[in-house]
Design a protein around this motif. Structure first.
Motif, mmCIF file in Angstrom:
data_model
loop_
_atom_site.group_PDB
_atom_site.id
_atom_site.type_symbol
_atom_site.label_atom_id
_atom_site.label_comp_id
_atom_site.label_asym_id
_atom_site.label_seq_id
_atom_site.Cartn_x
_atom_site.Cartn_y
_atom_site.Cartn_z
ATOM 1 N N THR A 287 96.346 -86.032 25.332
ATOM 2 C CA THR A 287 95.512 -85.646 24.192
ATOM 3 C C THR A 287 94.269 -86.520 24.123
ATOM 4 O OG1 THR A 287 97.428 -84.903 22.907
ATOM 5 C CG2 THR A 287 95.432 -85.429 21.675
ATOM 6 N N ASP B 273 95.101 -81.931 27.909
ATOM 7 C CA ASP B 273 95.739 -80.670 27.522
ATOM 8 C C ASP B 273 95.401 -80.279 26.088
ATOM 9 O OD1 ASP B 273 97.474 -80.536 29.993
ATOM 10 O OD2 ASP B 273 98.158 -82.432 29.133
ATOM 11 N N ARG B 274 95.195 -81.280 25.246
ATOM 12 C CA ARG B 274 94.885 -81.034 23.832
ATOM 13 C C ARG B 274 93.653 -81.853 23.461
ATOM 14 N NH1 ARG B 274 99.880 -81.636 19.916
ATOM 15 N NH2 ARG B 274 100.453 -79.821 21.182
ATOM 16 N N ASN C 61 92.572 -72.347 28.036
ATOM 17 C CA ASN C 61 94.002 -72.616 27.808
ATOM 18 C C ASN C 61 94.295 -74.018 27.281
ATOM 19 O OD1 ASN C 61 94.729 -70.013 28.622
ATOM 20 N ND2 ASN C 61 94.887 -70.638 30.768
ATOM 21 N N LYS C 62 93.261 -74.789 26.993
ATOM 22 C CA LYS C 62 93.501 -76.091 26.366
ATOM 23 C C LYS C 62 93.689 -75.894 24.860
ATOM 24 C CE LYS C 62 90.956 -78.722 29.834
ATOM 25 N NZ LYS C 62 92.199 -79.242 30.444
ATOM 26 N N GLU C 63 94.513 -76.733 24.266
ATOM 27 C CA GLU C 63 94.702 -76.672 22.820
ATOM 28 C C GLU C 63 93.556 -77.408 22.133
ATOM 29 O OE1 GLU C 63 99.556 -76.400 22.540
ATOM 30 O OE2 GLU C 63 98.611 -78.376 22.524
ATOM 31 N N GLY D 99 92.182 -78.759 18.331
ATOM 32 C CA GLY D 99 92.500 -78.980 16.923
ATOM 33 C C GLY D 99 91.427 -79.768 16.196
ATOM 34 N N MET E 226 90.261 -71.241 24.417
ATOM 35 C CA MET E 226 91.168 -72.313 24.013
ATOM 36 C C MET E 226 92.194 -71.802 23.003
ATOM 37 S SD MET E 226 88.320 -75.349 23.557
ATOM 38 C CE MET E 226 89.414 -76.752 23.798
ATOM 39 N N ILE E 227 93.222 -72.587 22.791
ATOM 40 C CA ILE E 227 94.259 -72.261 21.808
ATOM 41 C C ILE E 227 93.948 -73.049 20.544
ATOM 42 C CG2 ILE E 227 96.729 -72.322 21.306
ATOM 43 C CD1 ILE E 227 97.099 -72.399 24.438
ATOM 44 N N TYR E 228 93.542 -72.344 19.511
ATOM 45 C CA TYR E 228 93.090 -73.000 18.283
ATOM 46 C C TYR E 228 94.279 -73.373 17.408
ATOM 47 C CZ TYR E 228 90.362 -73.751 13.995
ATOM 48 O OH TYR E 228 89.792 -74.290 12.868
ATOM 49 N N LEU E 229 94.306 -74.623 16.971
ATOM 50 C CA LEU E 229 95.369 -75.124 16.106
ATOM 51 C C LEU E 229 94.869 -75.176 14.663
ATOM 52 C CD1 LEU E 229 96.473 -78.173 18.309
ATOM 53 C CD2 LEU E 229 97.260 -75.794 18.458
ATOM 54 N N MET F 134 103.397 -77.295 20.255
ATOM 55 C CA MET F 134 102.942 -76.340 19.248
ATOM 56 C C MET F 134 103.644 -74.999 19.450
ATOM 57 S SD MET F 134 100.845 -77.783 17.177
ATOM 58 C CE MET F 134 99.938 -79.329 17.045
#
Length: 231
Positions: free
Chosen positions: A3, A58-59, A96-98, A100, A138-141, A172
């Motif tokens: 992260t 990754d995040r 594809n990264k998270e 936040g 990206m993967i939105y948190l 997640m």
């Protein structure tokens, strides 16, 4: 999982909230903390190096105090400099990264809701970041909000500490199952170097959580069987 926390704060060294979060983040492995303002102050921003580094995580977390319903200027500058269309769109460097947001603010969180004093929710105000995440693949948190930190009790700070650490390092989505899995890992790490009595106490806690996980798994299986029968 690795992260990256990118902090945007013009007076980060004077912020008790950021000091609390920094101390918390330092307790985790595979978490990197960087202050954007310091990069610009030292004239050390290397765009290619930043893009390369971002791909190693990754995040990715943007952490900032809310300024006029958005982030401080240094974060916008960083995004404009580093997130070129070539890197984000053509090369899909962030796909594809998270992604936040950890947002600190002095206002009451209850003011940010439909019918509240501010009229808009934090999620609505942060839509530009969500749109960016969508564009970048990206993967939105869901944002983690830290409101009025200076007024919190010790117990409230301890609870938010766990929330923050989970936001940085837990799988997640942050549902009950993933929170408990994260907690089990942390408890097992805590056993290292502890006395026999302390390890025994931690074992009891771990066994209790494991037992609850088994109950949750059984419940899920029963629900699935009921649904299958209904179909």
């Amino acid at each position: 999982m690795k992260t990256l926390i990118l902090v945007s704060h013009p007076k980060v060294d004077e912020s008790a909230t950021q000091a609390f979060l920094k101390t918390s983040a330092d307790s985790l492995d595979n978490v990197t903390w960087r202050v954007i303002d310091r990069l610009y102050a030292a004239d050390r921003l290397d765009v290619i190096a930043e893009q390369t580094q971002l791909q190693n995580f990754d995040r990715i977390i943007f952490q900032f105090p809310m300024y006029w319903y958005s982030s401080p200027a240094s974060l916008k500058r960083y995004m404009d400099d580093v997130f070129s269309r070539k890197f984000v769109i053509a090369k899909r460097g962030l796909k594809n990264k998270e992604f936040g947001l950890v947002i600190t603010m002095g206002d009451k969180l209850v003011d940010f809701q439909a019918g509240g004093r501010e009229k808009f929710t934090i999620s609505e105000l942060m839509k530009p970041f969500e749109a960016f995440a969508n564009k970048a693949g990206m993967i939105y948190l869901a944002p983690l909000i830290i409101a009025q930190f200076g007024y919190w009790s010790v117990l409230e700070k301890q609870k938010k500490l766990v929330d923050y650490l989970q936001y940085l390092s837990a799988p997640m989505p942050l549902n009950l199952e993933n929170r408990e899995k994260w907690l089990l890992v942390r408890l097992k790490q805590l056993q290292v170097g502890k006395s026999a009595q302390q390890r025994e106490m931690l074992d009891l806690i771990i066994d209790s959580i494991d037992s609850r996980q088994d109950q949750i798994d059984d419940l899920k299986m029963n629900i699935k069987m009921i649904r299958d029968q209904e179909e």
